[in-house]
Motif scaffolding. Structure first.
Motif, PDB file in Angstrom:
ATOM      1  N   LEU A  64      13.040  -8.556  -1.761  1.00 56.24           N
ATOM      2  CA  LEU A  64      13.867  -7.349  -1.771  1.00 56.24           C
ATOM      3  C   LEU A  64      13.471  -6.421  -2.926  1.00 56.24           C
ATOM      4  CD1 LEU A  64      16.212  -5.871  -0.431  1.00 56.24           C
ATOM      5  CD2 LEU A  64      17.736  -7.001  -2.061  1.00 56.24           C
ATOM      6  N   MET A  65      13.258  -7.006  -4.097  1.00 56.14           N
ATOM      7  CA  MET A  65      12.839  -6.183  -5.240  1.00 56.14           C
ATOM      8  C   MET A  65      11.452  -5.570  -4.969  1.00 56.14           C
ATOM      9  SD  MET A  65      15.172  -5.799  -7.483  1.00 56.14           S
ATOM     10  CE  MET A  65      16.867  -6.386  -7.425  1.00 56.14           C
ATOM     11  N   GLY A  66      10.609  -6.336  -4.287  1.00 54.19           N
ATOM     12  CA  GLY A  66       9.299  -5.800  -3.893  1.00 54.19           C
ATOM     13  C   GLY A  66       9.457  -4.604  -2.966  1.00 54.19           C
ATOM     14  N   ILE A  67      10.384  -4.714  -2.038  1.00 52.21           N
ATOM     15  CA  ILE A  67      10.633  -3.606  -1.101  1.00 52.21           C
ATOM     16  C   ILE A  67      11.143  -2.372  -1.848  1.00 52.21           C
ATOM     17  CG2 ILE A  67      12.232  -2.839   0.705  1.00 52.21           C
ATOM     18  CD1 ILE A  67      11.879  -5.621   2.000  1.00 52.21           C
ATOM     19  N   ILE A  68      12.029  -2.605  -2.817  1.00 53.12           N
ATOM     20  CA  ILE A  68      12.563  -1.474  -3.590  1.00 53.12           C
ATOM     21  C   ILE A  68      11.435  -0.793  -4.365  1.00 53.12           C
ATOM     22  CG2 ILE A  68      14.129  -0.860  -5.479  1.00 53.12           C
ATOM     23  CD1 ILE A  68      15.956  -3.182  -4.478  1.00 53.12           C
ATOM     24  N   HIS A  69      10.564  -1.619  -4.947  1.00 51.08           N
ATOM     25  CA  HIS A  69       9.396  -1.104  -5.670  1.00 51.08           C
ATOM     26  C   HIS A  69       8.537  -0.210  -4.757  1.00 51.08           C
ATOM     27  CE1 HIS A  69       6.097  -1.562  -8.733  1.00 51.08           C
ATOM     28  NE2 HIS A  69       5.356  -1.335  -7.662  1.00 51.08           N
ATOM     29  N   GLU A  70       8.165  -0.750  -3.601  1.00 46.62           N
ATOM     30  CA  GLU A  70       7.291   0.003  -2.688  1.00 46.62           C
ATOM     31  C   GLU A  70       7.991   1.240  -2.135  1.00 46.62           C
ATOM     32  OE1 GLU A  70       4.292  -0.797  -2.810  1.00 46.62           O
ATOM     33  OE2 GLU A  70       4.426  -2.862  -3.545  1.00 46.62           O
ATOM     34  N   THR A  71       9.328   1.162  -2.024  1.00 43.66           N
ATOM     35  CA  THR A  71      10.064   2.340  -1.545  1.00 43.66           C
ATOM     36  C   THR A  71       9.935   3.504  -2.530  1.00 43.66           C
ATOM     37  OG1 THR A  71      11.609   0.922  -0.339  1.00 43.66           O
ATOM     38  CG2 THR A  71      12.320   3.174  -0.757  1.00 43.66           C
ATOM     39  N   GLY A  72       9.839   3.179  -3.825  1.00 42.26           N
ATOM     40  CA  GLY A  72       9.593   4.236  -4.809  1.00 42.26           C
ATOM     41  C   GLY A  72       8.271   4.932  -4.553  1.00 42.26           C
ATOM     42  N   HIS A  73       7.211   4.139  -4.339  1.00 42.04           N
ATOM     43  CA  HIS A  73       5.912   4.730  -3.965  1.00 42.04           C
ATOM     44  C   HIS A  73       6.063   5.581  -2.701  1.00 42.04           C
ATOM     45  CE1 HIS A  73       3.382   2.697  -6.862  1.00 42.04           C
ATOM     46  NE2 HIS A  73       3.691   1.488  -6.434  1.00 42.04           N
ATOM     47  N   ALA A  74       6.796   5.017  -1.738  1.00 43.58           N
ATOM     48  CA  ALA A  74       6.885   5.654  -0.424  1.00 43.58           C
ATOM     49  C   ALA A  74       7.610   6.996  -0.478  1.00 43.58           C
ATOM     50  CB  ALA A  74       7.592   4.713   0.556  1.00 43.58           C
ATOM     51  N   ARG A  75       8.694   7.049  -1.256  1.00 39.82           N
ATOM     52  CA  ARG A  75       9.445   8.308  -1.309  1.00 39.82           C
ATOM     53  C   ARG A  75       8.602   9.392  -1.979  1.00 39.82           C
ATOM     54  NH1 ARG A  75      15.391   9.479  -1.674  1.00 39.82           N
ATOM     55  NH2 ARG A  75      14.433  11.190  -0.530  1.00 39.82           N
ATOM     56  N   TYR A  76       7.820   9.027  -2.973  1.00 42.25           N
ATOM     57  CA  TYR A  76       6.895   9.975  -3.595  1.00 42.25           C
ATOM     58  C   TYR A  76       5.973  10.548  -2.503  1.00 42.25           C
ATOM     59  CZ  TYR A  76       3.493  11.504  -7.270  1.00 42.25           C
ATOM     60  OH  TYR A  76       2.645  12.206  -8.092  1.00 42.25           O
ATOM     61  N   GLU A  77       5.346   9.678  -1.751  1.00 44.75           N
ATOM     62  CA  GLU A  77       4.408  10.131  -0.706  1.00 44.75           C
ATOM     63  C   GLU A  77       5.127  10.975   0.353  1.00 44.75           C
ATOM     64  OE1 GLU A  77       0.979   9.649  -0.156  1.00 44.75           O
ATOM     65  OE2 GLU A  77       0.924   9.032  -2.255  1.00 44.75           O
ATOM     66  N   GLN A  78       6.297  10.492   0.801  1.00 41.07           N
ATOM     67  CA  GLN A  78       7.001  11.207   1.876  1.00 41.07           C
ATOM     68  C   GLN A  78       7.494  12.580   1.432  1.00 41.07           C
ATOM     69  OE1 GLN A  78      10.025   8.387   3.261  1.00 41.07           O
ATOM     70  NE2 GLN A  78       8.692   7.728   4.946  1.00 41.07           N
ATOM     71  N   ASN A  79       7.610  12.786   0.114  1.00 40.92           N
ATOM     72  CA  ASN A  79       8.168  14.042  -0.386  1.00 40.92           C
ATOM     73  C   ASN A  79       7.157  14.902  -1.139  1.00 40.92           C
ATOM     74  OD1 ASN A  79      11.234  14.122   0.205  1.00 40.92           O
ATOM     75  ND2 ASN A  79      10.804  11.999  -0.370  1.00 40.92           N
ATOM     76  N   LEU A  80       5.883  14.604  -0.960  1.00 35.64           N
ATOM     77  CA  LEU A  80       4.864  15.498  -1.515  1.00 35.64           C
ATOM     78  C   LEU A  80       4.995  16.857  -0.830  1.00 35.64           C
ATOM     79  CD1 LEU A  80       1.958  12.918  -1.727  1.00 35.64           C
ATOM     80  CD2 LEU A  80       2.966  14.152  -3.662  1.00 35.64           C
ATOM     81  N   PRO A  81       4.548  17.932  -1.454  1.00 35.82           N
ATOM     82  CA  PRO A  81       4.807  19.276  -0.899  1.00 35.82           C
ATOM     83  C   PRO A  81       4.120  19.492   0.451  1.00 35.82           C
ATOM     84  CG  PRO A  81       3.290  19.379  -2.773  1.00 35.82           C
ATOM     85  CD  PRO A  81       3.808  17.978  -2.723  1.00 35.82           C
TER      86      PRO A  81
END
Lengths: 517, 517
Positions: free
Chosen positions: B256-273
């Motif tokens: 679960l903590m791994g998923i939370i970690h990767e979600t941080g990476h993912a939100r950065y990518e999903q919200n690039l301009p």
């Protein structure tokens, strides 16, 4: 490097690009979230443009001309022949059209996924008109370059050595005999109806049974996978073949038969000649040859009594004993003939009607005799004529049911029935070469069939042109009579439950000559 | 078309190629059967060569020179700056080296997958020597082109605006303070040990909890997926972000903590301009910025008391009530500090030691001060020094535990600790800008944090160079003191279970100046 070596290295590069496209394409249909579709479509269109540009670079034409004069062995000569063909196929098309076709196809297909459940013909037709416009443009360019009709030019993308005259000759055989045969079979089966076992059938158990069956059929899981998609297919590359199915909780045979079908495609790919990997000679011969393999697996083998008999205890093992799992009933189920609206669910007797209908419509469409808006009425008329079914207003289960037209794959449908004809002809040839075939199959030992296919078809790759490949394997040209006789034998001849194959022809001597009626 | 437009269109093309590579790379780690590895490696090496060739075509240098003189707005100017950087990064390397590096990396990585479980250092070292040889060759070429040291030249591939002097300054702060801090924390936690809830934890339930948590953290499933891989990662493209985890039946928090970690990476990518998609300006800034996002999610937020408190009832809902699911115990678990052999399992206090060790070894390796055969002894010595652990002969959990060196990603490891430092600094900045932050987090409303990150980091893409991005977001340069103070606060300051953040700094006025110690 010789010109031939330059070409070999070019095609190796194209093979690597294709690998990336095959994986992106598989992912698109199995894994991709909906929001990824535009970016994926653009990336795949870019790849198509790249491949087109790579193959049509100015030096390639020069290399081809020079290689013709180089000293090559027979296999290299055949490889060069296929290089010429691939180059001719590509060089006639402008890059602009390659890209536009790819993007319009992706757009139409993506929208169709939503439009089909909504029965939204008007919305679908809007996108399809653009796909048809581009396909006609492509067909016109190809027809001018090859001197064929426009439809034949598209057909040849999938079936290089087939022409429309020959196709009509083969299809007329079906067109004339099938309606009568279908009526007879339906009437005959009325007296011994099949009982459908009741679900639910656990999806995970279905998946395990599917994988077990693939293993029994020789699928190599070190070089492939089984997944789920809305529309089952076999994709990937020979080193990594990806096949898919779809499961229904209320029914367990259709996904399994789908898996057996795709396993036939997969074994062909997995057993293409490895030393020729990446070269045109190492590729599958054509779509009809491909379909003949999947139909040999599904129809000739998978729905035969011998195979179903061995399947019965496995169904019990995976789902528990249920009413309907008796061997006789399972055979009746696997061989049940019932005209229906959906091509992919059709039995092998009514299947050709679905193909004839599509062939007639898409040919008229590409030749400019009809327009997209004429399709629904024609569809209704032909469904009524061939299968006696009413489809009016039901676009979802009518002209919107297939994925093929969405991306402009006009000319593809006929290869299904060519494949069905060839599957029957191949099976007859194996029986001639191995009179003990049916005994072996009854004993659950299909290896003798696979070995024959491997030697005669799979390992040949594209070494021979299609007619020559068929002649070498079976001793004669493609002959629709085998298919008709297979249907008559399985569905009218022996009582269902005794023989699933063309048993009455099983013990003819090898090479007994022309099998024409 | 202006030169700038030519370049824009070139980078758009490269973005499409990258899309194909990202999907093939994701597939390789999540789906690909083992027998597909050679073909995949060749296809991906071909793609790298293609991208290198595309970016370094003779006209690109001319376009870059011409575009410098064209009239551009600020954003276009920044985009052009990043184009220059990408081109310089590529043009110094010969195509031969690009291909050799890709193939050697794939070979080493594939073999490592079997060699690691076998603890086969000798076999691994054979492949690694070739990877190191090629990395040194690359480092030498880059160092000559940029006038840096060899190691710094590789570091700059992942962290463009960082130099080794600055890195050492930041790392010395960690090196000096951490051993003492670690000893203190371990001693302090001895009196209130965490109890590990007993499994088994159903994998499917873990997956559902993971997806639920991703949704709460704002992950957009229309543009991404969660899957399983041996080594968790975040890949894909901004329109289709693929993150992975691995599940253990005996334990439920680490995945679960791994998923939370990767979600941080993912939100950065999903919200690039989005308007800059496909252009260098639209890309994530650097690996340390990326890691700062994943660590803000996992460490600053995910292991805070506020977050764990809301997690507790969800654990009960998914797995039933179990001893150990009490909030206080869960907080102790999420914040447990325990030196161990494995970097990816390390807590945030001992984690930097794993990075320092790797940094020191890989820097010496690239600078030619040590050889591959020297690694195990150095590893043992440094594990003893930093964490007091014995690893002799255990290569599997020693120098063979990471994937990074297998494909020559030397220079990557330092970005983990740079990211950890920045995550602490960003969190302090959010607290300054939003004094109500901790109240909101305690109420289960992390939106205020995400909105801040989106505006300050995600939507900025690569518009600013890293130091400028950090200065704009936090008002000051990167400062290791925030990280140290975060650790002191969470692990020594407030009693575990009351505050997970740097609460003592929460109410300083905005822009209160230099935060140096």
């Amino acid at each position: 490097m010789s010109a031939y070596q330059q070409l070999s290295s070019l095609f190796q590069r194209l093979f690597h690009y294709e690998h990336l496209g095959a994986m992106a394409g598989w992912d698109q249909l199995t894994m991709m979230p909906t929001g990824g579709s535009d970016a994926r479509a653009e990336a795949m269109a870019e790849l198509e443009v790249l491949m087109h540009r790579t193959l049509t670079a100015p030096e390639v034409g020069e290399w081809l001309a020079s290689a013709d004069a180089e000293s090559l062995d027979d296999a290299q000569r055949a490889n060069l022949r296929e290089m010429h063909r691939a180059w001719h196929d590509a060089v006639v098309l402008p890059e602009r059209l390659v890209e536009a076709r790819s993007l319009a196809g992706a757009r139409c297909e993506q929208a169709w996924r939503r439009q089909r459940p909504d029965n939204d013909w008007a919305g679908f037709a809007d996108n399809l008109r653009e796909v048809v416009r581009l396909s006609r443009e492509e067909a016109t360019i190809r027809a001018e370059a090859t001197g064929t009709s426009r439809y034949e030019a598209l057909l040849n993308k999938f079936e290089p050595d087939m022409n429309v005259t020959e196709l009509d000759r083969l299809f007329n055989d079906l067109r004339d005999g099938l309606p009568g045969l279908l009526a007879q079979v339906v009437e005959r089966q009325r007296s011994s109806p099949a009982h459908t076992p009741e679900g639910p059938f656990d999806i995970e158990a279905q998946r395990r049974l599917g994988q077990e069956t693939m293993r029994r059929l020789g699928f190599d899981f070190e070089h492939g996978r089984l997944d789920v998609s809305l529309h089952p297919f076999c994709g990937g590359v020979p080193e990594d073949v990806r096949l898919t199915t779809r499961y229904r909780e209320d029914e367990c045979l259709s996904s399994l038969m789908g898996i057996i079908h795709e396993t036939g495609h997969a074994r062909y790919e997995q057993n293409l000649p490895a030393p020729w990997r990446g070269q045109p000679l190492g590729r599958a011969r054509s779509m009809s040859i491909h379909e003949s393999q999947s139909l040999t697996f599904e129809m000739q083998l998978g729905r035969s009594e011998a195979f179903v008999r061995q399947l019965a205890p496995q169904l019990v093992a995976h789902f528990g004993n249920r009413p309907g799992f008796e061997v006789d009933n399972l055979v009746r189920l696997a061989q049940r003939v019932e005209p229906g609206l959906i091509r992919v669910d059709a039995d092998e007797v009514s299947y050709p009607a679905h193909i004839l209908l599509r062939y007639e419509i898409e040919r008229a469409l590409i030749e400019g005799e009809i327009e997209v808006d004429d399709i629904p009425a024609l569809w209704d008329e032909k469904m009524q004529h061939y299968l006696g079914l009413e489809t009016r207003g039901n676009y979802r289960d009518g002209p919107m049911q297939d994925i093929h037209w969405t991306d402009g794959s006009f000319g593809y449908f006929p290869t299904y029935s060519l494949g069905a004809m060839l599957a029957a002809q191949l099976m007859a040839a194996v029986r001639r070469d191995h009179p003990e075939l049916d005994e072996r199959l009854a004993a659950g030992e299909p290896g003798i069939l696979f070995d024959w296919l491997k030697a005669q078809i799979w390992q040949q790759g594209s070494r021979f042109e299609t007619p020559e490949l068929i002649r070498r394997a079976t001793g004669e040209p493609l002959d629709a009579g085998y298919y008709r006789r297979h249907l008559e034998s399985r569905y009218l001849g022996e009582p269902a439950g005794r023989s699933g194959g063309v048993a009455k022809r099983a013990h003819q001597p090898i090479g007994s000559g022309n099998e024409d009626d």
